[in-house]
Design a protein around this motif. Structure first.
Motif, PDB file in Angstrom:
ATOM      1  N   PRO A  65      46.381 -38.670  -5.841  1.00  0.00           N
ATOM      2  CA  PRO A  65      45.287 -39.602  -6.151  1.00  0.00           C
ATOM      3  C   PRO A  65      45.246 -41.069  -5.664  1.00  0.00           C
ATOM      4  O   PRO A  65      46.326 -41.342  -5.297  1.00  0.00           O
ATOM      5  N   PRO A  66      44.227 -41.547  -5.231  1.00  0.00           N
ATOM      6  CA  PRO A  66      44.010 -42.961  -4.548  1.00  0.00           C
ATOM      7  C   PRO A  66      44.061 -43.946  -5.751  1.00  0.00           C
ATOM      8  O   PRO A  66      44.049 -43.605  -6.937  1.00  0.00           O
ATOM      9  N   PRO A  67      44.263 -45.171  -5.327  1.00  0.00           N
ATOM     10  CA  PRO A  67      44.440 -46.188  -6.715  1.00  0.00           C
ATOM     11  C   PRO A  67      42.939 -46.112  -7.155  1.00  0.00           C
ATOM     12  O   PRO A  67      42.073 -46.017  -6.664  1.00  0.00           O
ATOM     13  N   PRO A  68      42.959 -46.775  -8.307  1.00  0.00           N
ATOM     14  CA  PRO A  68      41.655 -47.146  -9.081  1.00  0.00           C
ATOM     15  C   PRO A  68      40.782 -47.731  -8.316  1.00  0.00           C
ATOM     16  O   PRO A  68      41.195 -48.859  -7.703  1.00  0.00           O
ATOM     17  N   PRO A  69      39.598 -47.843  -8.469  1.00  0.00           N
ATOM     18  CA  PRO A  69      38.618 -48.989  -7.703  1.00  0.00           C
ATOM     19  C   PRO A  69      38.681 -50.194  -7.896  1.00  0.00           C
ATOM     20  O   PRO A  69      38.728 -51.154  -7.098  1.00  0.00           O
ATOM     21  N   PRO A  83      36.871 -35.675  -0.077  1.00  0.00           N
ATOM     22  CA  PRO A  83      37.733 -36.549  -0.736  1.00  0.00           C
ATOM     23  C   PRO A  83      38.674 -35.585  -1.550  1.00  0.00           C
ATOM     24  O   PRO A  83      39.935 -35.995  -1.643  1.00  0.00           O
ATOM     25  N   ASP A  84      38.206 -34.542  -2.251  1.00  0.00           N
ATOM     26  CA  ASP A  84      38.888 -33.499  -2.941  1.00  0.00           C
ATOM     27  C   ASP A  84      39.879 -32.985  -2.182  1.00  0.00           C
ATOM     28  O   ASP A  84      41.057 -32.753  -2.819  1.00  0.00           O
ATOM     29  N   THR A  85      39.962 -32.495  -1.019  1.00  0.00           N
ATOM     30  CA  THR A  85      40.810 -32.106  -0.138  1.00  0.00           C
ATOM     31  C   THR A  85      41.763 -33.067   0.040  1.00  0.00           C
ATOM     32  O   THR A  85      42.923 -32.706   0.319  1.00  0.00           O
ATOM     33  N   VAL A  86      41.507 -34.430   0.520  1.00  0.00           N
ATOM     34  CA  VAL A  86      42.677 -35.137   0.835  1.00  0.00           C
ATOM     35  C   VAL A  86      43.280 -35.471  -0.447  1.00  0.00           C
ATOM     36  O   VAL A  86      44.534 -35.722  -0.521  1.00  0.00           O
ATOM     37  N   VAL A  87      42.670 -35.640  -1.425  1.00  0.00           N
ATOM     38  CA  VAL A  87      43.309 -36.098  -2.891  1.00  0.00           C
ATOM     39  C   VAL A  87      44.169 -34.877  -2.991  1.00  0.00           C
ATOM     40  O   VAL A  87      45.494 -35.317  -3.738  1.00  0.00           O
ATOM     41  N   ALA A  88      44.093 -33.611  -2.929  1.00  0.00           N
ATOM     42  CA  ALA A  88      44.856 -32.582  -3.185  1.00  0.00           C
ATOM     43  C   ALA A  88      46.251 -32.862  -2.385  1.00  0.00           C
ATOM     44  O   ALA A  88      47.221 -32.372  -2.688  1.00  0.00           O
ATOM     45  N   VAL A  89      45.979 -33.103  -1.153  1.00  0.00           N
ATOM     46  CA  VAL A  89      46.995 -33.100  -0.305  1.00  0.00           C
ATOM     47  C   VAL A  89      48.072 -34.449  -0.608  1.00  0.00           C
ATOM     48  O   VAL A  89      49.193 -34.389  -0.473  1.00  0.00           O
ATOM     49  N   LEU A  90      47.447 -35.609  -0.439  1.00  0.00           N
ATOM     50  CA  LEU A  90      48.038 -37.023  -0.753  1.00  0.00           C
ATOM     51  C   LEU A  90      48.317 -37.393  -2.126  1.00  0.00           C
ATOM     52  O   LEU A  90      49.139 -38.191  -2.377  1.00  0.00           O
ATOM     53  N   PHE A 129      39.912 -50.098   3.776  1.00  0.00           N
ATOM     54  CA  PHE A 129      39.243 -50.304   2.464  1.00  0.00           C
ATOM     55  C   PHE A 129      38.148 -49.385   2.377  1.00  0.00           C
ATOM     56  O   PHE A 129      37.877 -48.844   1.287  1.00  0.00           O
ATOM     57  N   PHE A 130      37.365 -49.130   3.473  1.00  0.00           N
ATOM     58  CA  PHE A 130      36.310 -48.320   3.344  1.00  0.00           C
ATOM     59  C   PHE A 130      36.843 -46.750   3.047  1.00  0.00           C
ATOM     60  O   PHE A 130      36.290 -45.912   2.243  1.00  0.00           O
ATOM     61  N   LEU A 131      38.095 -46.336   3.505  1.00  0.00           N
ATOM     62  CA  LEU A 131      38.501 -44.999   3.174  1.00  0.00           C
ATOM     63  C   LEU A 131      39.040 -45.018   1.886  1.00  0.00           C
ATOM     64  O   LEU A 131      38.985 -44.023   1.299  1.00  0.00           O
ATOM     65  N   PHE A 132      39.770 -46.054   1.521  1.00  0.00           N
ATOM     66  CA  PHE A 132      40.077 -46.033   0.176  1.00  0.00           C
ATOM     67  C   PHE A 132      39.208 -45.665  -0.772  1.00  0.00           C
ATOM     68  O   PHE A 132      39.302 -44.910  -1.875  1.00  0.00           O
ATOM     69  N   TYR A 133      37.979 -46.585  -0.829  1.00  0.00           N
ATOM     70  CA  TYR A 133      36.815 -46.379  -1.612  1.00  0.00           C
ATOM     71  C   TYR A 133      36.506 -45.064  -1.600  1.00  0.00           C
ATOM     72  O   TYR A 133      35.869 -44.399  -2.293  1.00  0.00           O
ATOM     73  N   HIS A 134      36.221 -44.411  -0.326  1.00  0.00           N
ATOM     74  CA  HIS A 134      35.763 -42.942  -0.068  1.00  0.00           C
ATOM     75  C   HIS A 134      36.396 -42.145  -0.735  1.00  0.00           C
ATOM     76  O   HIS A 134      35.911 -41.236  -1.489  1.00  0.00           O
ATOM     77  N   PHE A 135      37.659 -42.079  -0.541  1.00  0.00           N
ATOM     78  CA  PHE A 135      38.840 -41.171  -1.361  1.00  0.00           C
ATOM     79  C   PHE A 135      38.713 -41.326  -2.825  1.00  0.00           C
ATOM     80  O   PHE A 135      39.044 -40.377  -3.535  1.00  0.00           O
ATOM     81  N   ALA A 136      38.640 -42.601  -3.395  1.00  0.00           N
ATOM     82  CA  ALA A 136      38.334 -42.879  -4.747  1.00  0.00           C
ATOM     83  C   ALA A 136      37.006 -42.448  -5.272  1.00  0.00           C
ATOM     84  O   ALA A 136      36.847 -42.434  -6.642  1.00  0.00           O
ATOM     85  N   LYS A 137      35.960 -42.030  -4.268  1.00  0.00           N
ATOM     86  CA  LYS A 137      34.738 -41.552  -4.829  1.00  0.00           C
ATOM     87  C   LYS A 137      34.038 -42.700  -5.306  1.00  0.00           C
ATOM     88  O   LYS A 137      33.199 -42.650  -6.206  1.00  0.00           O
TER      89      LYS A 137
END
Length: 180
Positions: free
Chosen positions: A74-78, A65-72, A119-127
């Motif tokens: 921050p995801p929305p809050p959970p 998730p940190d790699t994706v967040v660095a590129v894209l 939704f699974f992916l958003f939660y995954h990237f939001a840790k």
């Protein structure tokens, strides 16, 4: 050119076939199509289970998730993702039930698998997947169960009508009169 019940040409049929034979062949083809379509909800449900198992293992094939967040970014809050999931769940169920009551032939429930995967992916990237796996899974099971039942119910009714038409055609040599 030979035509079918809905006035479309039938490909691959010899011109010497009689009208009842053509109608019977079309009805049998439609029965096969409806039998295949009736299982579509189960295939979507199976795909969702496969995606859920991958999400349960925290998407091992995806970058961290940190790699994706660095590129894209921050995801929305959970809590925002949860609100959207709640709206999506109710909207999908209402849409499916309205299609069921209207008797519409809508073949796809695979789009729901895609949305639920997001939704699974958003939660995954939001840790936050560990805390929110079960709500997404429960929403998916509910939505896909309603969708599967809707598709199966539509196909069951259509198959019943096609079998009645086929029986009438074999008995009389013509299609039954249209009902309004």
């Amino acid at each position: 050119m030979t035509q079918t019940i809905d006035h479309r040409p039938v490909p691959g049929l010899a011109p010497q076939q009689s009208q009842p034979e053509l109608l019977e062949k079309q009805l049998r083809t439609d029965i096969k199509r409806l039998n295949r379509l009736s299982n579509r909800g189960l295939w979507a449900f199976s795909l969702f289970i496969l995606v859920s198992l991958t999400a349960w293992r925290d998407f091992p094939m995806l970058p961290l998730p940190d790699t994706v967040v660095a590129v894209l970014g921050p995801p929305p809050p959970p809590y925002v993702i949860s609100i959207v999931l709640l709206f999506y769940t109710f909207s999908a169920i209402i849409l499916s039930l309205s299609r069921m009551t209207a008797g519409l032939e809508h073949k796809s429930s695979f789009c729901h698998v895609g949305y639920l995967t997001c939704f699974f992916l958003f939660y995954h990237f939001a840790k936050a997947l560990d805390d929110n796996f079960w709500p997404v899974f429960g929403a998916g099971v509910t939505i896909l169960a309603v969708e599967s039942y809707r598709i199966w119910s539509f196909c069951r009714d259509a198959l019943s009508r096609r079998h009645e038409q086929l029986e009438f055609l074999q008995r009389t040599g013509r299609m039954p009169p249209e009902e309004d």
